[in-house]
Design an enzyme around this catalytic site. Structure first.
Site: not given
Ligand code: IVH
Length: 695
Positions: A417, A125, A233, A319, A438
């Site tokens: 105050c 996050d 990635y 999530k 105050c």
């Molecule tokens: S992969 C096409 N892997 O989550 C796939 N995203 O809404 C690209 N994020 O914008 C994302 N941890 O900022 C991927 N292990 C993870 C991640 C991750 C956090 C965030 C990233 C992305 C958002 C996805």
């Protein structure tokens, strides 16, 4: 969304769509631009889904500018913008096991029932970043922006220690790697402690702190903030493997920080195990995570599955439930701080929330109260999430026939105050302007003065100060030095011995150096560090008191807000009187002179420092300019004689300097000037011959 979108009448559907679009636009702005989301991700996603469903049901109300048509933007005007080679999409979110199972089924179907592996990863996050490497070197770092173009934040990213600038091993000649920039919990907490001290607004969570930091104009500040990054990635034409997991492993060999919390899952049970394990275990991690990301492992299969307009079909986010409780709002009270800032606090029926009992929650400011449409007696949601103080995130809609209590409106007078509250333009907080009348502000100022980091008068803590104030024995900080043993010993729980100790501490405080005395005065926005810088620049209180805005602005880290506040402080006769009383008592109001080489070679010359340097810090250069008779200015104007330019001098400054024909010198030339080889012509670097300015 609990209704059938097609069954609405035309007019109701149109209005609902318009309202949702406006609402989502506002939340996008709060999230991406202001770094201050006011609803949870889940609520945001629910609204987005409702709008998407309505848009499908009512195509005649299509709007190309609808929030469904874009992925949000964090673009800022101060960075160059760069187009992403591959768009940076987001992931679709799921919140339940069923939704994860549904996705798994969809993938299976999409692959015609063939076997497939899924890589489980943590969802970090923070703020996402795209890094471009060419010939093993980091050439560019770009934020997500609107998904198509992002901000070029290379200079800032280069300060993040865990991001390799040069790679090792057998890497592809050109590739992109994406990941998340994070502020570890410990750094975040420390930063907020400092900000509290400097009376700057706190960051709500590490994500906002990380993205706020990445958008700083000064890479030196980014470097101080100790950001971290996980990469997750790899993209490119010539990747070493045809599986995502193998590519991550290879990237780890090249020098990237790749999480260990990754698992290749072969069936849905393994996926659910991974999710359940990390749902608890993540609480022990040094960085914030808000879910799990699941990705189909084979790149070939990823391609087969493809993308929707906004996200890949081959990946999904799950999530975690934010820790949340529901309870009743009993009342709202207001706290008045030392600076007069008025903070609304919700008083709640006590409720258990992730291991602690919560009775009070922050309501932040008037806008948030209005946005929540709060009424006394409402059932409210309290969340801890990544935040330090629990906050109210929503109101359970009242039942149809339920009568609600009175609507909560922000106080218009100070609860302490009675002075009408004010709100400065551009600020979210309300203030009580009655600084000297105050009670909590007066008491707060005295407590701040005696604090350890200020005058360090042990024994004069919060309770004693409050008691003395209430008994009329301590009205301002100068009264402290009129205290006597008999006066103090009259106080409850203070014997002669403690009274004498307090007086000894007062006596000792007269040796506290000027910079701390300055901090102790409690000038708004002048925290410990700023006080140090101001003390070093002006050397004594009289020079400081007589300083104009321009001179104040020339001090490092002093901006408009601080300069105004200092001017305001010294313009008050009451403050001037306190200073002269303190001075009469023997407090230090000037710096102890130390030994530095001083000349007059820069007499009458003004300088603007810009960029980053190799040989000395900016701070050191500022000091050298002053020590040699020159003056520092904060911005380029016709009054500027020289620009001392390092790397990455801002293009706006450069342009202005060019227009005004100001001489630009590099650090070597400057050092030669003060060493006595003084000549403007020694090595003036004209704008035309300074190709490395944008290095
Ligand atoms: S992969 C096409 N892997 O989550 C796939 N995203 O809404 C690209 N994020 O914008 C994302 N941890 O900022 C991927 N292990 C993870 C991640 C991750 C956090 C965030 C990233 C992305 C958002 C996805």
């Amino acid at each position: 969304m609990e209704y059938d979108t097609k069954k609405l009448d035309r007019e109701t559907a149109r209005t609902r769509m318009e309202n949702l679009r406006a609402e989502l636009d506002m939340h996008n702005h709060n999230y991406y631009v202001l770094n201050n989301p006011t609803i949870s991700d889940k609520e945001f996603d629910d609204k987005m889904h409702e709008l998407q469903a309505l848009e499908t049901a009512w195509p005649e109300f299509f709007d190309p500018h609808s929030p469904t048509q874009r992925v949000g933007s964090d673009l800022t005007k101060n960075f160059a913008q760069v187009e992403h080679k591959y768009p940076m999409l987001s992931l679709s979110n799921t919140y339940s096991e069923t939704e994860v199972r549904d996705w798994y089924e969809r993938v299976s179907k999409g692959l015609g029932g063939k076997e497939f592996e899924v890589v489980g990863e943590l969802k970090y996050d923070g703020t996402s970043i795209s890094l471009i490497y060419e010939h093993g070197r980091l050439v560019r770092a770009v934020t997500r922006g609107d998904g198509v173009r992002g901000d070029d934040v290379t200079a800032n990213v280069k300060t993040i220690r865990c991001i390799p600038l040069k790679l090792h091993g057998n890497y592809p000649d050109e590739f992109e790697i994406r990941g998340e920039i994070l502020m570890p919990w410990a750094v975040f907490e420390e930063l907020n402690r400092e900000r509290e001290e400097q009376e700057e607004p706190l960051f709500a969570n590490p994500r906002n702190a990380a993205s706020g930091t990445l958008k700083q104009q000064n890479p030196a500040i980014v470097a101080e903030r100790k950001l971290d990054a996980y990469l997750y990635y790899v993209l490119g034409e010539n990747l070493p493997a045809d599986k995502h997991y193998e590519n991550l492993k290879a990237a780890r060999q090249w020098g990237f920080k790749i999480s260990d919390a990754i698992r290749v899952c072969h069936n849905i049970e393994e996926i659910m195990d991974f999710i359940n394990f990390w749902d608890t275990e993540r609480k022990n991690l040094p960085v914030a995570t808000d879910g799990i990301v699941l990705k189909v492992n084979s790149l070939q299969q990823q391609q087969e599955l493809g993308y929707t307009a906004k996200s890949p079909r081959w990946a999904i986010a799950y999530k975690f439930q934010a820790e949340r409780a529901i309870t009743v709002l009993r009342s709202v009270s207001y706290q008045v701080g030392r600076t007069g800032a008025v903070t609304p606090v919700a008083n709640l029926d006590p409720v258990q929330l992730s291991g602690t009992i919560v009775k009070r929650a922050s309501l932040h400011n008037a806008d948030i109260i209005a946005g929540l449409d709060l009424h006394v007696g409402d059932r409210v949601y309290v969340e801890k999430g990544g935040e330090i103080i629990p906050k109210i995130t929503g109101v359970e809609p009242p039942a149809n026939n339920e009568t609600r209590g009175p609507k909560v409106t922000f106080a218009d007078v100070c609860p302490e105050c009675g002075t009408p509250l004010i709100r400065y333009e551009g600020e979210a907080a309300h203030y009580c302007p009655n600084e000297n009348g105050c009670p909590p502000q007066r008491i707060g100022k005295i407590e701040h003065f005696t604090a350890r980091k200020a005058m360090n008068i042990e024994g004069l803590g919060s309770e004693t100060v409050t008691a003395l104030y209430k008994n009329g024995l301590l009205k301002d900080v100068a009264d402290i030095y009129d205290l006597t043993v008999p006066i103090l010993a009259q106080q409850e729980r203070l014997g002669t011995k403690s009274a004498q100790n307090i007086l000894d501490a007062c006596e000792k405080s007269k040796q506290v150096p000027f910079e701390r005395v300055l901090f102790a005065l409690g000038i708004r926005f002048v925290g410990e560090t700023t006080a140090k810088k101001i003390a070093a620049a002006f050397k004594d209180i009289d020079t400081l008191s007589a300083a104009g805005k321009e001179e104040l602005l020339a001090v490092d880290e002093v901006g408009e807000r601080i300069a105004e506040s200092v001017l305001n402080y010294f313009s008050s006769p009451e403050n001037q009187e306190i200073i002269s009383r303190l001075r009469a008592k023997g407090l230090k109001f000037k710096t102890d002179e130390n030994e530095r080489t001083r000349t007059n070679v820069l007499q009458g010359k003004t300088f603007v420092i810009s960029g980053t340097f190799d040989l000395h810090s900016r701070e050191e250069y500022k000091q050298m300019i002053e020590d040699n008779g020159g003056k520092n200015l904060s911005s380029v104007s016709a009054k500027t004689d020289y620009i001392l330019a390092g790397h990455n001098m801002g293009p706006a400054k450069l342009e202005k300097a060019r227009e005004l024909g100001i001489t630009i010198i590099d650090e070597q030339t400057f050092l030669e000037m003060i060493a006595g080889n003084n000549s403007e012509q020694t090595r003036p670097i004209t704008t035309a011959t300074q190709p490395t300015l944008f290095d």
